[in-house]
Design an enzyme around this catalytic site. Structure first.
Site, PDB file in Angstrom:
ATOM      1  N   GLY A   1       0.441  -1.255  -0.047  1.00  0.00           N
ATOM      2  CA  GLY A   1       0.060  -0.220  -0.010  1.00  0.00           C
ATOM      3  C   GLY A   1       0.852   1.072   0.275  1.00  0.00           C
TER       4      GLY A   1
ATOM      5  N   VAL B   1      16.848   8.730  -0.440  1.00  0.00           N
ATOM      6  CA  VAL B   1      17.588   7.507  -0.513  1.00  0.00           C
ATOM      7  C   VAL B   1      18.411   7.776  -1.633  1.00  0.00           C
ATOM      8  CG1 VAL B   1      17.872   5.413  -1.381  1.00  0.00           C
ATOM      9  CG2 VAL B   1      16.105   5.374  -0.115  1.00  0.00           C
TER      10      VAL B   1
ATOM     11  N   ARG C   1       1.472  -5.111  -5.767  1.00  0.00           N
ATOM     12  CA  ARG C   1       1.835  -6.337  -4.848  1.00  0.00           C
ATOM     13  C   ARG C   1       1.766  -7.668  -5.467  1.00  0.00           C
ATOM     14  NH1 ARG C   1      -0.753  -4.895   0.475  1.00  0.00           N
ATOM     15  NH2 ARG C   1      -1.820  -3.153   0.004  1.00  0.00           N
TER      16      ARG C   1
ATOM     17  N   ASP D   1       5.134  -4.601   6.546  1.00  0.00           N
ATOM     18  CA  ASP D   1       5.901  -6.342   6.837  1.00  0.00           C
ATOM     19  C   ASP D   1       5.821  -7.496   5.483  1.00  0.00           C
ATOM     20  OD1 ASP D   1       2.943  -6.204   6.721  1.00  0.00           O
ATOM     21  OD2 ASP D   1       2.895  -7.434   8.839  1.00  0.00           O
TER      22      ASP D   1
ATOM     23  N   THR E   1       3.687   3.027   5.520  1.00  0.00           N
ATOM     24  CA  THR E   1       2.194   2.574   5.524  1.00  0.00           C
ATOM     25  C   THR E   1       1.776   3.287   6.744  1.00  0.00           C
ATOM     26  OG1 THR E   1       0.327   0.777   6.798  1.00  0.00           O
ATOM     27  CG2 THR E   1       3.440   1.032   7.491  1.00  0.00           C
TER      28      THR E   1
ATOM     29  N   ASP F   1      -0.949   3.010   8.145  1.00  0.00           N
ATOM     30  CA  ASP F   1      -1.231   2.002   9.557  1.00  0.00           C
ATOM     31  C   ASP F   1      -0.997   1.456  10.688  1.00  0.00           C
ATOM     32  OD1 ASP F   1      -3.613   1.483   7.947  1.00  0.00           O
ATOM     33  OD2 ASP F   1      -2.948  -0.590   7.589  1.00  0.00           O
TER      34      ASP F   1
ATOM     35  N   ASP G   1       1.140   0.178  12.080  1.00  0.00           N
ATOM     36  CA  ASP G   1       1.046  -1.182  12.014  1.00  0.00           C
ATOM     37  C   ASP G   1       2.586  -1.990  12.494  1.00  0.00           C
ATOM     38  OD1 ASP G   1       1.746  -1.612   9.478  1.00  0.00           O
ATOM     39  OD2 ASP G   1      -0.650  -2.655   9.321  1.00  0.00           O
TER      40      ASP G   1
ATOM     41  N   ARG H   1     -17.639  18.328  11.911  1.00  0.00           N
ATOM     42  CA  ARG H   1     -18.514  18.637  13.652  1.00  0.00           C
ATOM     43  C   ARG H   1     -19.115  20.083  12.761  1.00  0.00           C
ATOM     44  NH1 ARG H   1     -15.296  19.377  18.092  1.00  0.00           N
ATOM     45  NH2 ARG H   1     -13.597  17.507  18.268  1.00  0.00           N
TER      46      ARG H   1
ATOM     47  N   ARG I   1      -7.008  -2.306  10.312  1.00  0.00           N
ATOM     48  CA  ARG I   1      -7.335  -3.542  10.283  1.00  0.00           C
ATOM     49  C   ARG I   1      -7.179  -4.253  12.102  1.00  0.00           C
ATOM     50  NH1 ARG I   1      -8.012  -6.137   4.602  1.00  0.00           N
ATOM     51  NH2 ARG I   1      -8.907  -3.394   4.445  1.00  0.00           N
TER      52      ARG I   1
ATOM     53  N   LYS J   1     -24.138  18.940  25.751  1.00  0.00           N
ATOM     54  CA  LYS J   1     -23.476  18.655  24.381  1.00  0.00           C
ATOM     55  C   LYS J   1     -24.101  18.728  23.508  1.00  0.00           C
ATOM     56  CE  LYS J   1     -19.191  15.738  24.471  1.00  0.00           C
ATOM     57  NZ  LYS J   1     -18.556  17.171  24.078  1.00  0.00           N
ATOM     58  N   LEU J   2     -23.674  19.373  21.788  1.00  0.00           N
ATOM     59  CA  LEU J   2     -24.126  19.710  20.868  1.00  0.00           C
ATOM     60  C   LEU J   2     -23.940  18.390  20.155  1.00  0.00           C
ATOM     61  CD1 LEU J   2     -23.781  23.273  20.086  1.00  0.00           C
ATOM     62  CD2 LEU J   2     -25.741  22.004  20.969  1.00  0.00           C
ATOM     63  N   HIS J   3     -23.056  17.275  20.569  1.00  0.00           N
ATOM     64  CA  HIS J   3     -22.615  16.582  19.246  1.00  0.00           C
ATOM     65  C   HIS J   3     -21.720  15.609  19.891  1.00  0.00           C
ATOM     66  CE1 HIS J   3     -18.868  17.900  17.033  1.00  0.00           C
ATOM     67  NE2 HIS J   3     -18.942  18.716  18.373  1.00  0.00           N
TER      68      HIS J   3
ATOM     69  N   ARG K   1     -25.445   9.173  12.423  1.00  0.00           N
ATOM     70  CA  ARG K   1     -24.696   9.286  10.870  1.00  0.00           C
ATOM     71  C   ARG K   1     -23.329   8.316  10.788  1.00  0.00           C
ATOM     72  NH1 ARG K   1     -24.453  15.941   9.498  1.00  0.00           N
ATOM     73  NH2 ARG K   1     -27.001  15.569   9.565  1.00  0.00           N
TER      74      ARG K   1
ATOM     75  N   ARG L   1      -5.088   7.615   2.669  1.00  0.00           N
ATOM     76  CA  ARG L   1      -3.783   7.050   1.613  1.00  0.00           C
ATOM     77  C   ARG L   1      -2.992   8.309   1.040  1.00  0.00           C
ATOM     78  NH1 ARG L   1      -3.815   2.299  -0.443  1.00  0.00           N
ATOM     79  NH2 ARG L   1      -4.219   0.808   1.464  1.00  0.00           N
TER      80      ARG L   1
END
Lengths: 319, 319, 319, 319
Positions: free
Chosen positions: D11, D23, D72, D103, D125, D127, D129, D154, D171, D213-215, D243, D252
């Site tokens: 990704g 590099v 990939r 990874d 990435t 993520d 992760d 908002r 994920r 509180k409004l939202h 919602r 991304r």
């Protein structure tokens, strides 16, 4: 009409790429050969001219600046220069030329059309200083860029409860200051078309302070006065020093807005359609949201005036 | 510790609101009464102090500036001024005070702590000019704001193939120019910590032109020299006039970045925790991404130096 | 006409605050008393109505949403509800009401005008689904918001050479998809006004791949089909799975663009001027960049059609 | 070490271009020949490898995505595939390879290093992760992108006083939801690492409503549950429909932030320096703002855990 070239000239403006793209793709749609000229009229002289295809203008509609580059060519101003330009066009059998730029660029187009090259002008400048058209390509983006800056400046001027003078581009035409001033909620707007009334501005600031206003924004067109002397005069009359922010070249850049991309696309399509009708020495404009074409001579003869309905609205809204 | 106040002082910076919010909510979480002081030390003198609840800091984490306002108070610098401030705090039984600001604000906090008010400082300034901490609140946002401006300026300077001098804030500390320069791909970076080498810069421009580089960006910290004289010197040595863009106050505003909101939140939590431990006259800092607290005296005694590992990287990357 | 109220109703849209501000300040300019009603028609029922002054609308022109809040009130749909609303207005001697919203909101205004309240509608909705006006407040911002998303999606879809389906708002009216599609350089645009031609789209994708095109953007209005079934059909016909991106509620928010702030300001001024002329049951619109007012009945009776000149341009430019 | 190649794989993430640039330029600085491989491992198989110079990476530091493209590759997973890749590298005498990715990409690098190619991995990435490093390239940009979306959401959710579920990427790792939740002022954050407590969330919403509180914003990592079933459960427990906004692929893309450009630049420099020391099968990481290198095996063996100091802060701040 089989072979058509396109160039950008003078100061760049956001949306020029969208206009080039529209010219190229419309040309291809009508089975023309389309050529891109690099660096404005300079590329006509140096023969920096390349044939374009649909991919040449892929992934550029959203990008500021002009990928064909631009310049102000002094050599083209000479007779010899123009002769060379025409030769280079004729060698490639290029009969039509779309010029994207301001009034100086249009005058160049006019000269070329006298030498037998059909030319069509598209107005590209952030200044919106062309009288014959309501809007030029790049103006909407520039107004929005100024507004982003105003929002940032508001954060800090509200926190400090300060008056801020924001100087924007516009040497002869105050449209950028006017539109950005109204849309940015400026308390005072100073344009070249209307002399600066220092007492009125100082009065507004003093009145605002009494009302508990946290800050005061003065939108100043560069052609309407000098920020530093305005600052000095305001110290005398309000007892406080205003901050100065000169926005500079950021106003010329940035991804074009939807408004500029659409205007550029419509004008690019229309420019090619004009060439297909064998028109020449014309400029494309927009009036009341309708596109039109007009003789360059006639267009450049007009005198730009401030939109008084907009200008007087500022008075009401900056209460 | 039952009653704690918070104020912002000196120049504002994006993320101050997130820090105030964290102080207020952490205080409430630990069952303290939290008071907001308006306009920095000035509000201590004028007794502009209000009790806050969780909603007082709702919907502000994402906003630039400081909703408590800020100022530079001259009266507070006097002994009488400080006496009044302490009285106003003691009347409300406020025992602890969190001060968000720069070195001047910290010195004020230090004085108050001598009068029996527990004070904790949180570093808020876009300049990143405090030696004891890696980063201050607002710096990450300012770097990103400069980068947005650089992206816009690139559009137009590439279209015209021009050299541009971008002047950013930083009177004594070149961090903003350094980080924005590296991240903006500037070819030259000029900081107050290192004397300007005009020949080297001119050499780079000339070498770049030979290689066909379309534009050259010089990132100049305001404390490192004057843009106009740099421009003049470059004409002599490169034969061309660079454009100047002075970014000004937009660098102080804007919605805070994630980085600044997180740093501000972490520091706000830590400041209250310090007060709960009966600490005083301390400042919160971050070193290698770890928060710490340190005596104000000690912190202000350090001398800020340029990060040489970052500075030397610029040399490699601007090839 | 001495007392005038303003409310926002239905779905919110960026620029509503600028419209409220213009109504308030224009009213004050003409020496009217101006009242703000909270949460749309619901506030008329609950009597949540406050007198406003110039500062009530300070620092809001640049903010998305509506600070008066909005809602869809079911009680107001009943006769009893409307009776209560009229009573609450008459108690305060409010004779005029400006309603900012879409067609549902206008119908409410119409009912009130039959009860003796002079009402003027201002079109505020991102969908641009009102036939009587070229543009509604919020549409320009929504198009620009979609374009920002498209630019981000381009980065990743170009890197992966993927086709992406971008689903935007627009249940009955495809304007958002159409304008964002053209300005975003989408290769295919699917609107509710024109049935989906799956073979044509698949053909374009396959042709593009042959030409070496790195990605393909399909702009889909939510009312024109389902992204998931489109994705499924495309796998059958192109052999590849397109990515789906449903933009959702971000399209409703964001700081309003210059275009929306200006339109909102102009319409707000005009709405008050209509009330001063004792007009009622009218809506403000813009046609060819000129403001006008029209009877609500007549306005709501019109049927929105796709702008074919823009739609056919998409064909040429997406080559 | 004389010849080094660089590729991006898996990704894409914002900042990959800045890493490639670092590099390439560091390699050239140390007099290496640098090659760019297109489309990740696929380009190694198809021999889509080009020699690069300083200009190859000009004007890309600020651009999202990866100009080398990514993919990939399934063929590379086979022994034959890898053999072909190694051959293509050896033919060009390429002895070192920098792999920018996650990874899966690192595992590919590991395999190649067993065949005698010195490989260094850079974590790219959005993520975040990867357990061995505090941060990956692209994460800071993704958090900021989510925050921009939250700000827009908002506007509309405050205007309507609605609860909104914002689903973000992640994920297995909840960092994006956690950081964006804290910095976006979300009232509830749901991550894969901690089971969803629906009663707690409903309780917060109900308590917030009582407080006016409004939202209410719920930040949900995609791996932590399904937005639609959460919505359904909340209707049962709060009586209201939240919602849903699924942010999707915009996360991304986008211009990389200063943080990501700097991290990418530092890591790119370090990767080349590792190769110059004849290191192989290593990945670059950052811990407490210090760069380090580590064996791929060891790095991939670690298990990512939630930063509990940050996670518990959310509890305090969302009061």
């Amino acid at each position: 009409m089989k072979n058509v070239a396109v160039l950008t000239s003078g100061g760049d403006s956001p949306g020029m790429n969208a206009a080039i793209r529209a010219v190229v793709r419309t040309g291809l749609y009508y089975n023309l050969n389309i050529f891109g000229v690099k660096k404005g009229y300079e590329g006509l002289l140096s023969n920096d001219i390349k044939k374009m295809n649909a991919s040449s203008v892929g992934d550029i509609i959203h990008k500021g600046g002009t990928f064909l580059k631009t310049s102000r060519s002094e050599e083209f101003m000479t007779e010899n220069g123009r002769k060379k330009a025409v030769e280079n066009l004729k060698t490639r059998n290029i009969e039509g030329l779309v010029v994207i730029g301001g009034d100086g660029s249009f005058r160049g187009a006019q000269t070329l059309s006298r030498e037998g090259i059909a030319t069509i002008g598209i107005p590209g400048t952030i200044d919106n200083d062309l009288a014959y058209t309501d809007f030029t390509i790049g103006f909407d983006t520039a107004v929005n860029t100024v507004l982003e800056a105003v929002t940032k400046i508001r954060d800090t001027s509200t926190s400090h409860e300060k008056t801020t003078i924001i100087e924007v581009m516009g040497r002869y035409c105050g449209d950028l200051a006017l539109y950005a001033g109204i849309c940015g909620g400026a308390e005072s707007i100073i344009v070249p078309e209307d002399p600066l009334h220092i007492d009125e501005i100082a009065g507004r600031i003093n009145k605002g302070k009494e009302r508990g206003k946290l800050h005061h924004i003065i939108m100043l067109a560069e052609g309407a006065g000098d920020a530093k002397s305005l600052q000095k005069d305001l110290i005398d009359k309000t007892g406080e020093s205003a901050r100065i922010s000169v926005l500079g070249f950021i106003q010329r850049g940035g991804d074009p807005t939807a408004g500029d991309r659409l205007l550029a696309s419509r004008m690019g399509v229309k420019a090619v359609e004009e060439l297909l009708k064998f028109n020449s020495s014309k400029v494309i404009g927009v009036r009341n949201n309708q596109l039109f074409s007009e003789d360059i001579d006639q267009a450049l003869g007009k005198k730009k005036a401030l939109d008084t309905s907009i200008y007087s609205m500022a008075e009401i809204l900056s209460l």
